[in-house]
Design an enzyme around this catalytic site. Structure first.
Site, PDB file in Angstrom:
ATOM      1  N   ALA A 273     -13.070 -14.077   6.419  1.00 15.77           N
ATOM      2  CA  ALA A 273     -13.035 -13.483   7.782  1.00 15.77           C
ATOM      3  C   ALA A 273     -13.948 -12.336   7.969  1.00 15.77           C
ATOM      4  O   ALA A 273     -14.515 -12.014   8.879  1.00 15.77           O
ATOM      5  CB  ALA A 273     -11.833 -13.682   8.084  1.00 15.77           C
TER       6      ALA A 273
ATOM      7  N   GLY B 101     -11.491  -9.096   1.311  1.00 16.31           N
ATOM      8  CA  GLY B 101     -12.617  -9.216   2.528  1.00 16.31           C
ATOM      9  C   GLY B 101     -13.247 -10.276   2.317  1.00 16.31           C
ATOM     10  O   GLY B 101     -14.244 -10.361   2.921  1.00 16.31           O
ATOM     11  N   VAL B 102     -12.970 -11.188   1.276  1.00 15.79           N
ATOM     12  CA  VAL B 102     -13.836 -12.467   1.406  1.00 15.79           C
ATOM     13  C   VAL B 102     -13.306 -13.338   2.486  1.00 15.79           C
ATOM     14  O   VAL B 102     -12.351 -13.464   3.021  1.00 15.79           O
ATOM     15  CB  VAL B 102     -13.615 -13.284   0.036  1.00 15.79           C
TER      16      VAL B 102
ATOM     17  N   LYS C 189       0.729  -1.233  -0.054  1.00 15.77           N
ATOM     18  CA  LYS C 189       0.059   0.014  -0.089  1.00 15.77           C
ATOM     19  C   LYS C 189       0.903   1.351  -0.118  1.00 15.77           C
ATOM     20  O   LYS C 189       0.829   2.231   0.914  1.00 15.77           O
ATOM     21  CB  LYS C 189      -1.020   0.039   1.187  1.00 15.77           C
TER      22      LYS C 189
END
Length: 214
Positions: A173, A170-171, A62
């Site tokens: 957990a 984000g898939v 990032k």
């Protein structure tokens, strides 16, 4: 990066042996393995080359600094063997273009964050997500990051992103659904703990791949 299984593993661990064991188990079943700062800070940049024995590697750093510093970070990551790198767009077009320029020299990819998958992304990022998509397009990035946790937003970003690749974290957990993310326009979904923290990570990976192929 060409979709094969559409699955990317987020390797959010810090132990070298654990990381390599996961990579060895899952490398053949995924399109890439995403590594981030905790693993690299723990093991050193050399871990990228070790993981590349099993799969392509995306450096999820990032990157978010001035253009010169961004260039230096990207060069180090690509020289270590990374096939792609993730950068932030909010620092401006010149900083993103610095990443893209280095990536082009190495024949690698840059993915720009437009909206992250955690709830805090709604505080500031969501209001500017479309602007960040436009910036990524103009800068010549290979693709963008958009949230699997909010498929309605992912679909809106997909319409704006034209032919850029979308990687959706984000898939699992965090609550995102792999199939819904692809239906909303994701080219790849990113899954971590829901795969490598279970008793049989390979079987879990295959189950996600089957969902993506339905």
């Amino acid at each position: 990066m060409t979709p094969r299984t559409r699955l990317i593993i987020a390797l959010d661990v810090t132990d070298r042996e654990e990381a390599l064991a996961i990579a060895q188990k899952l490398g053949g079943a995924v399109d890439a393995i995403k590594v981030n700062y905790p693993l690299v800070l723990s093991c050193g940049l050399g871990i990228i080359k070790d993981i590349k024995k099993y799969a392509s590697v995306i450096a999820d750093f990032k990157v978010a600094d001035i253009p010169n510093t961004n260039s230096l970070i990207c060069r180090e990551a690509f020289e270590a063997g990374a096939d792609g790198i993730i950068c932030q767009g909010f620092v401006g077009s010149d900083s993103v273009e610095a990443c893209v320029d280095v990536a082009n020299k190495f024949g690698r990819d840059v993915y720009v964050v437009t909206e992250m998958s955690h709830p805090g992304a709604l505080d500031f990022m969501q209001a500017h997500a479309f602007e960040l998509v436009d910036l990524a397009l103009k800068s010549g990035a290979s693709g963008i990051i958009a949230p699997a946790t909010r498929p309605e937003r992912l679909a809106e970003i997909r319409r704006r992103a034209e032919n850029m690749k979308i990687l959706a974290p984000g898939v699992g957990a965090q609550g995102g659904d792999a199939r819904k993310a692809v239906e909303a326009g994701a080219d790849f979904v990113i899954v971590g703990r829901s795969i490598y923290n279970v008793e049989d990570p390979y079987a879990a990976a295959v189950e996600f791949i089957e969902q993506l192929r339905q």
